[in-house]
Design a protein around this motif. Structure first.
Motif, mmCIF file in Angstrom:
data_model
loop_
_atom_site.group_PDB
_atom_site.id
_atom_site.type_symbol
_atom_site.label_atom_id
_atom_site.label_comp_id
_atom_site.label_asym_id
_atom_site.label_seq_id
_atom_site.Cartn_x
_atom_site.Cartn_y
_atom_site.Cartn_z
ATOM 1 N N ARG A 23 0.838 -1.196 0.000
ATOM 2 C CA ARG A 23 0.000 0.000 0.000
ATOM 3 C C ARG A 23 0.878 1.254 0.000
ATOM 4 N NH1 ARG A 23 -2.932 -1.140 4.339
ATOM 5 N NH2 ARG A 23 -4.397 -2.427 3.178
ATOM 6 N N LEU A 24 1.949 1.218 0.767
ATOM 7 C CA LEU A 24 2.885 2.351 0.790
ATOM 8 C C LEU A 24 3.455 2.590 -0.603
ATOM 9 C CD1 LEU A 24 4.668 4.451 2.310
ATOM 10 C CD2 LEU A 24 6.330 2.607 2.645
ATOM 11 N N ASN A 25 3.828 1.514 -1.306
ATOM 12 C CA ASN A 25 4.422 1.662 -2.635
ATOM 13 C C ASN A 25 3.440 2.252 -3.637
ATOM 14 O OD1 ASN A 25 6.878 0.679 -1.800
ATOM 15 N ND2 ASN A 25 6.492 -1.418 -2.480
ATOM 16 N N GLU A 26 2.171 1.881 -3.521
ATOM 17 C CA GLU A 26 1.165 2.466 -4.411
ATOM 18 C C GLU A 26 1.055 3.963 -4.191
ATOM 19 O OE1 GLU A 26 -2.493 0.978 -5.423
ATOM 20 O OE2 GLU A 26 -1.984 -1.148 -5.316
ATOM 21 N N VAL A 27 1.086 4.367 -2.927
ATOM 22 C CA VAL A 27 1.007 5.799 -2.602
ATOM 23 C C VAL A 27 2.250 6.519 -3.101
ATOM 24 C CG1 VAL A 27 1.015 7.458 -0.703
ATOM 25 C CG2 VAL A 27 -0.528 5.487 -0.626
ATOM 26 N N VAL A 28 3.434 5.938 -2.854
ATOM 27 C CA VAL A 28 4.694 6.559 -3.277
ATOM 28 C C VAL A 28 4.737 6.679 -4.796
ATOM 29 C CG1 VAL A 28 7.198 6.220 -3.389
ATOM 30 C CG2 VAL A 28 5.990 5.830 -1.243
ATOM 31 N N GLU A 29 4.318 5.654 -5.503
ATOM 32 C CA GLU A 29 4.292 5.706 -6.969
ATOM 33 C C GLU A 29 3.383 6.832 -7.453
ATOM 34 O OE1 GLU A 29 2.865 2.975 -10.797
ATOM 35 O OE2 GLU A 29 2.797 2.161 -8.762
ATOM 36 N N ASN A 30 2.204 6.917 -6.862
ATOM 37 C CA ASN A 30 1.244 7.942 -7.268
ATOM 38 C C ASN A 30 1.778 9.346 -7.002
ATOM 39 O OD1 ASN A 30 -1.491 8.682 -8.190
ATOM 40 N ND2 ASN A 30 -1.751 9.418 -6.115
ATOM 41 N N LEU B 15 11.250 -1.555 -4.400
ATOM 42 C CA LEU B 15 10.279 -0.860 -5.240
ATOM 43 C C LEU B 15 10.019 0.556 -4.732
ATOM 44 C CD1 LEU B 15 8.443 -1.166 -7.693
ATOM 45 C CD2 LEU B 15 6.662 -2.064 -6.180
ATOM 46 N N SER B 16 10.008 0.716 -3.412
ATOM 47 C CA SER B 16 9.825 2.052 -2.829
ATOM 48 C C SER B 16 10.938 2.980 -3.286
ATOM 49 C CB SER B 16 9.814 1.977 -1.297
ATOM 50 O OG SER B 16 9.019 0.928 -0.819
ATOM 51 N N TYR B 17 12.176 2.487 -3.176
ATOM 52 C CA TYR B 17 13.321 3.311 -3.583
ATOM 53 C C TYR B 17 13.313 3.587 -5.081
ATOM 54 C CZ TYR B 17 15.425 2.693 1.045
ATOM 55 O OH TYR B 17 15.676 2.720 2.394
ATOM 56 N N LYS B 18 12.850 2.603 -5.854
ATOM 57 C CA LYS B 18 12.798 2.789 -7.310
ATOM 58 C C LYS B 18 11.915 3.985 -7.663
ATOM 59 C CE LYS B 18 10.400 0.866 -11.274
ATOM 60 N NZ LYS B 18 9.631 -0.267 -11.832
ATOM 61 N N TRP B 19 10.715 4.055 -7.082
ATOM 62 C CA TRP B 19 9.805 5.152 -7.413
ATOM 63 C C TRP B 19 10.353 6.488 -6.945
ATOM 64 C CZ3 TRP B 19 7.157 4.034 -11.222
ATOM 65 C CH2 TRP B 19 6.503 2.814 -11.375
ATOM 66 N N LEU B 20 11.070 6.495 -5.832
ATOM 67 C CA LEU B 20 11.668 7.750 -5.356
ATOM 68 C C LEU B 20 12.771 8.230 -6.302
ATOM 69 C CD1 LEU B 20 11.854 7.073 -1.494
ATOM 70 C CD2 LEU B 20 10.217 8.504 -2.723
ATOM 71 N N VAL B 21 13.594 7.292 -6.768
ATOM 72 C CA VAL B 21 14.637 7.660 -7.743
ATOM 73 C C VAL B 21 13.985 8.196 -9.018
ATOM 74 C CG1 VAL B 21 16.474 6.779 -9.221
ATOM 75 C CG2 VAL B 21 16.355 6.054 -6.838
ATOM 76 N N PHE B 22 12.953 7.497 -9.499
ATOM 77 C CA PHE B 22 12.235 7.943 -10.694
ATOM 78 C C PHE B 22 11.654 9.344 -10.486
ATOM 79 C CE2 PHE B 22 11.116 4.294 -13.711
ATOM 80 C CZ PHE B 22 12.294 3.626 -13.444
ATOM 81 N N GLY B 23 11.080 9.572 -9.301
ATOM 82 C CA GLY B 23 10.468 10.868 -9.026
ATOM 83 C C GLY B 23 11.470 12.003 -9.071
ATOM 84 N N PHE B 24 12.623 11.809 -8.430
ATOM 85 C CA PHE B 24 13.639 12.875 -8.425
ATOM 86 C C PHE B 24 14.256 13.053 -9.820
ATOM 87 C CE2 PHE B 24 13.954 12.275 -3.698
ATOM 88 C CZ PHE B 24 13.644 13.580 -3.371
ATOM 89 N N CYS B 25 14.386 11.975 -10.570
ATOM 90 C CA CYS B 25 14.899 12.102 -11.940
ATOM 91 C C CYS B 25 13.919 12.882 -12.810
ATOM 92 C CB CYS B 25 15.166 10.724 -12.534
ATOM 93 S SG CYS B 25 16.629 9.901 -11.867
ATOM 94 N N ASP B 26 12.631 12.633 -12.624
ATOM 95 C CA ASP B 26 11.620 13.321 -13.429
ATOM 96 C C ASP B 26 11.624 14.827 -13.185
ATOM 97 O OD1 ASP B 26 10.742 11.060 -14.717
ATOM 98 O OD2 ASP B 26 9.148 10.634 -13.269
ATOM 99 N N VAL B 27 11.925 15.243 -11.955
ATOM 100 C CA VAL B 27 11.976 16.685 -11.664
ATOM 101 C C VAL B 27 13.377 17.247 -11.848
ATOM 102 C CG1 VAL B 27 10.013 16.567 -10.094
ATOM 103 C CG2 VAL B 27 12.328 16.321 -9.174
ATOM 104 N N GLY B 28 14.322 16.403 -12.283
ATOM 105 C CA GLY B 28 15.672 16.873 -12.586
ATOM 106 C C GLY B 28 16.571 17.097 -11.393
#
Length: 497
Positions: free
Chosen positions: A172-179, A205-218
């Motif tokens: 559930r945490l990962n779904e929220v973090v991804e969103n 998976l939690s760390y993956k979405w966080l890395v993706f998030g920071f990469c998306d915002v540069g």
């Protein structure tokens, strides 16, 4: 019984659910006249006393179903009051019971209208009824995070986990973090993960979405910190995480660091390197003109038995053309058994960079002959190549894009934008704004545009601009067939209903 899949968007959304209605278990069509009457009453009487509103609703004589409630929510997507007051009315109907679907829909409307207190109240009511699901978490956390209610974001997990017996779940945490990360709220996602660490330990998976998030915002600094935390916690970054970091480094002109990351994979995890990773490196090497290195990486990939796809070959073709090696590019392109849009786009983009729009248009004609359908990007590239990024400003009224573009804006009902555009270009000493070819083509993507493009292509041929004439004529034909397909689809839907 499962609900029958219908063509309408709203029905598609809920076609897989077992919704309970007053009289049957199947989804019954909503009477549009009833929906209009109830929506009108809710809009006009939303500030009226409750007894008065309920009296007006009773007079509407409508059939209350779950689908009816959902469509009422769709009528007021950003206004919580009509929706919530209708919800209060449904609470007085003993035959009608809300589900997690109807509650979530109302919660989404409340969240979009930024009524935080009411959202909190409704979410707690859902917890008391035991109908909270993952979508509830996503809606509530997304709203709270965007409103910077970070403490409540964490409190929400505790209230649902302890207060209503839902417990704590990393899924559930990962779904929220991804969103949150996909919505650009990565800083808020990190805050939630850190504060809940004692209750829910993040996984790879939690760390993956966080890395993706920071990469998306540069933000490569924060992305690197999360990367290090992932490694410290014993999780190895997946190939997709490595590719995301590499691509972000390349985008931010930190090319050497991106290549170092690639080299690290080659040394320590060579078996994990696949086509997608090689494609990222080759694409960016060709973009920055490092064609020699791109060929070396390409040869290494082939030696490992990895077959290149058309997207990778398109990048190589573009890289060769950008270096002026036109003959080699044509040899590679012609040697492909089934070239697709990626290869043709590489050819067109490379030829336009060499300022050879006529040859690029010939490639355009060739791709059509071979059955490869151009996209909007194809037309925009070709128009920019022929007319420049700022549009043609010639004195010939037949090819004057000032006239064409302003006429398109006016016909599309965009008079204010047309006026602003004219004001900018009347005085030639001012810098002319970049011509928006996407908007130009969009405004004429209708039956009127079909006629306009036919007339324009004839006029362009009269002044010897055959390449431009072919481009516009083809686009007009595409719009005509698209409208006919759309009309046929509408007729089929209406006949089914």
């Amino acid at each position: 019984m499962k609900a029958r899949t219908v063509a309408k968007p709203l029905k598609n959304l809920f076609s897989h659910l077992h919704l309970r209605t007053l009289s049957t278990n199947s989804i019954t069509p909503v009477d549009e006249s009833q929906l209009l009457r109830v929506s009108t009453v809710l809009y006009q009487q939303q500030n009226s006393p409750q007894p008065q509103l309920h009296t007006h609703l009773h007079r509407c004589q409508f059939q209350l179903t779950h689908e009816f409630f959902l469509q009422i929510c769709n009528k007021f997507p950003l206004s919580w009051k009509p929706v919530y007051r209708f919800f209060q009315f449904t609470q007085t109907q003993p035959q009608f019971n809300h589900t997690s679907t109807t509650f979530n829909k109302m919660l989404d409307v409340i969240g979009k209208s930024r009524n935080i207190e009411l959202l909190w109240e409704v979410a707690n009511e859902m917890g008391r009824r035991g109908i909270v699901d993952c979508r509830t978490y996503r809606i509530a956390l997304s709203t709270l995070a965007s409103a910077r209610e970070l403490k409540r974001c964490v409190e929400f997990f505790h209230v649902m986990g302890n207060g209503y017996g839902l417990g704590y779940s990393v899924e559930r945490l990962n779904e929220v973090v991804e969103n949150l990360c996909k919505s650009g709220l990565v800083v808020e996602a990190v805050y939630v993960v850190k504060k809940l660490r004692d209750c829910v330990r993040p996984n790879g998976l939690s760390y993956k979405w966080l890395v993706f998030g920071f990469c998306d915002v540069g933000d490569l600094v924060e992305a690197s910190k999360v990367w290090n935390l992932m490694v410290d916690d014993g999780f190895e970054p997946g190939t997709d995480v490595v590719e995301k970091m590499m691509e972000t480094l390349f985008k931010n002109n930190r090319f050497n660091e991106g290549l170092n990351l690639f080299q690290m994979m080659r040394v320590g995890r060579i078996n994990d390197l696949g086509l997608s990773t090689y494609h990222v490196v080759i694409k960016w090497m060709c973009k920055v003109g490092k064609l020699g290195q791109a060929r070396m990486v390409f040869d290494e990939m082939r030696q490992r038995g990895i077959q290149a796809d058309n997207a990778t070959m398109g990048c190589l073709v573009y890289g060769l053309l950008a270096k002026g090696r036109v003959r080699e590019a044509y040899v590679i392109a012609e040697g492909l058994e089934k070239p697709d849009i990626n290869v043709y786009h590489g050819m067109i983009k490379g030829l336009l960079r060499l300022r050879k729009p006529s040859e690029a248009t010939q490639v355009f004609r060739e791709m059509i002959k071979k059955g490869c359908e151009p996209t909007m990007h194809t037309y925009v590239m070709l128009l920019q190549g022929h007319l420049g990024k700022r549009g043609r400003k010639g004195s010939d009224p037949l090819v004057n894009f000032d006239t064409i573009f302003v006429g398109g804006l006016v016909k599309a009902g965009k008079s204010l934008e047309a006026t602003k555009y004219v004001e900018r270009v009347i005085n030639r000493q001012l810098e002319v704004p970049r011509f928006d070819y996407n908007r130009f083509l969009h405004y004429y993507s209708n039956e009127e545009g079909v006629v306009m493009f036919e007339v324009m292509s004839k006029k362009l041929r009269e002044v010897g601009l055959f390449d431009l004439a072919d481009i516009f004529e083809r686009y007009g034909e595409k719009m005509a067939t698209r409208d006919r397909r759309r009309n046929r689809a509408t007729e089929v839907i209406e006949s089914e209903n």
